[in-house]
Design a protein around this motif. Structure first.
Motif, short mmCIF file in Angstrom:
data_model
loop_
_atom_site.label_atom_id
_atom_site.label_comp_id
_atom_site.label_asym_id
_atom_site.label_seq_id
_atom_site.Cartn_x
_atom_site.Cartn_y
_atom_site.Cartn_z
N ARG A 46 0.82 -1.22 0.00
CA ARG A 46 0.00 0.00 0.00
C ARG A 46 0.85 1.26 0.00
O ARG A 46 0.60 2.19 -0.76
N THR A 88 3.64 1.80 -1.10
CA THR A 88 4.41 2.07 -2.31
C THR A 88 3.47 2.22 -3.50
O THR A 88 3.84 1.99 -4.65
N ASN A 89 2.22 2.60 -3.18
CA ASN A 89 1.27 2.96 -4.24
C ASN A 89 0.86 1.84 -5.18
O ASN A 89 0.51 2.09 -6.33
N ILE A 90 0.87 0.61 -4.69
CA ILE A 90 0.37 -0.49 -5.53
C ILE A 90 -1.15 -0.49 -5.42
O ILE A 90 -1.70 -0.36 -4.32
#
Ligand code: ATP
Ligand code: MG
Lengths: 303, 226
Positions: B105, B107-109
């Protein structure tokens, strides 16, 4: 940033407030008190200004005209006064009217009064009654008028002018200092409150750093926390100020004391300014909240 | 892929943790790092992830030259790697599932991908039935595997594990090493710090031994014989 992350960040911000509810509560309290005082001071100063304008309206300059001016010079004078942009209104009082006015003021009958002797030599000069746009220009305008050959004297009740402009200056200065101190106090409280949340979450922050979260991402939930605290405080302050303002208006309405009634007459209704108050509070709350929070995390972002 | 050239690390208190290290690890290699306590193993890993700065020399990881890297690039360097820490570093108030999801989350996934990927990874490390359990209710070995799952979750090209089998019984640690070895076969570069000589012998991988901040020996690249 995707929607999932956004939801996550906002949820984190809200849960931060809850985890740290005691301090959040304190921050909201201090900030809203600060906003109420700032808003109250501003409304007060607005109202005082409004009253000033009333007084200013009554506070006029008299420019007395030499007896020997020609009609041409008289017209020149009128044009000159017309052109002075600091002047709001002007009114010409002829020698005859001036005499009547003087007699009225002294309460004598024109037919038998002390001016009887002067029937053929009116001693009262013709004059202009001048009101200004801004009361603080009084001295300047007097000087300009007295420099004209047609005018032999111009005056005003300078003591009133000086008192009012002086009061306004002092109010502004003290108001500014108080607002500054309050803003600093709110900043300290909010940033300390968020520092506590940061401390409670330091492990997570540390792990976030190691798995490659950017500083911006790590900072955001705390900024959300600060901004939320600011917004809640803004709404609370708004409601409090509304209550106080309406309360004062009610008291003034009920009272029969003359001076209060005259203040009431020139006071600004809350309905005229509520939107500005709300916008100002929301903006101020958001700004202070965001600023306070971003200061609080810096230390933990260095890993 | 990973290169150390004349790297030294002296801590502010004067301890020389690494002394003029030269090291090259190719893409897709599996490397054991051996050494006594205090030999400088963790320091080596910390330099790679830029938790610490080298005092001297240059380090290159993938496309990043760590001597020149800007602070704002460090998160992206770290996303190229998966770390398993000596002390796990799990978040106590998050379940096993959420610990893994959290790392993805932040790391913007996208959420959709997280929901698909986390159960798969937990299954891979044999923790499907523990996904709703909090770290304190997990055994040391299970926590270790959650940490491993977290490191694998975003499918990084490099995995770095500091004593991933330190708290685990021999059987389980063998299994974990098998798993890492499997992941390595799919092309991931893997560095494992370990104390266990037995393990190193069994797996026939490249082995680098550190002693007092120097490389005592380096077996060089090994054929995969497991
Ligand atoms: N932050 C630090 N400040 C000062 N000295 C440090 C620091 N971290 C490590 N050291 C020292 O550097 C040397 C190497 O430490 P390092 O942690 O790399 O050893 P290690 O090989 O990982 O040992 P272990 O097997 O016990 O984990 C040790 O002498 C240690 O005391
Ligand atoms: Mg170590």
């Amino acid at each position: 940033m995707n929607w999932g992350s956004f939801k996550y960040l906002v949820k984190q911000g809200i849960s931060n407030i809850w985890i740290n509810r005691l301090m959040s509560f304190a921050s909201i309290g201090v900030l809203s008190a600060c906003l109420v005082l700032i808003g109250g001071a501003m409304l007060l100063s607005l109202n005082v200004r409004e009253v000033f304008y009333k007084v200013e309206g009554q506070n006029e300059i008299r420019a007395f005209i030499e007896d020997d001016v020609t009609d041409k010079e008289m017209e020149e004078l009128r044009v000159h006064i017309e052109k002075m942009d600091k002047i709001a209104t002007y009114k010409f009082i002829s020698k005859d009217d001036a005499l009547i006015e003087a007699q009225d003021m002294m309460g004598v009958d024109p037919e038998e009064g002390i001016f009887e002797d002067y029937k053929y030599g009116n001693p009262i000069p013709a004059n202009y009654i001048i009101t200004l746009k801004d009361i603080s220009d009084t001295q300047e305008v007097i000087d300009e008028l007295e420099a004209l050959p047609m005018i032999y004297k111009a005056n005003a009740l300078m003591s009133v002018v000086e008192t009012l402009t002086g009061m306004e200056k002092v109010l502004l200065m003290f108001g500014g200092i108080i607002v500054l101190v309050l803003v600093l106090a709110s900043l300290v409280v909010i940033s300390n409150s968020i520092r506590l949340t940061v401390f409670a979450r330091r492990r997570e922050i540390n792990i976030m750093k190691y798995v490659g979260a950017t500083n911006g991402f790590i900072r955001l939930p705390f900024v959300v926390e600060g901004v939320l605290v600011g917004l809640i405080a803004a709404v609370m302050a708004f409601l409090m100020l509304l209550g106080i303002y309406e309360g004062i208006n009610y008291i003034v309405d009920e009272s029969s004391v003359g001076i209060l009634a005259s203040i009431k007459a020139s006071s600004i209704a809350f309905s005229e300014v509520w939107m500005w108050v709300l916008i100002g509070f929301a903006g101020g709350g958001t700004f202070i909240g965001a600023l306070g929070s971003s200061g609080a995390i810096r230390k933990y972002l260095k890993v | 892929m990973i290169e150390f050239k004349g790297v030294s690390k002296v801590y502010p208190n004067g301890t020389v943790a690494l002394n003029d290290i030269d090291l090259f690890i190719e893409k897709g290699e599996f490397v054991f790092i051996l050494g006594h306590s205090g030999a400088g193993k963790s320091t080596l890993l910390k330099l790679m992830m830029r938790e610490e700065k080298a005092t001297k020399g240059t380090i290159v990881v993938g496309n990043y030259n760590l001597t020149k890297i800007k602070n704002r690039q460090i998160p992206y360097l770290r996303r190229r790697m998966g770390f398993v820490f000596q002390d796990f570093r799990l978040i106590p108030n998050l379940t096993a599932y959420d610990n893994v999801a959290f790392a993805m989350r932040v790391t913007n996934i996208p959420s959709r991908e997280i929901r698909k990927r986390v159960p798969y990874i937990l299954h891979l490390v044999g923790l499907s039935n523990k996904s709703r359990v909090y770290p304190e209710q997990l055994s040391g070995g299970e926590q270790q595997r959650v940490a491993l799952a977290r490191a694998l979750a975003h499918n990084p090209p490099i995995i770095v594990a500091d004593e991933p089998t330190g708290n685990i019984d021999p059987e389980l640690s063998y299994e974990i090493m098998e798993l890492l070895s499997e992941i390595n076969r799919l092309g991931t570069t893997i560095l494992v710090v370990t104390h266990e000589q037995e393990m190193v012998k069994n797996f026939h991988k490249r082995t680098i031994k550190l002693e007092d901040g120097n490389i005592l020996f380096d077996t060089g690249k090994q054929g995969s014989t497991t």
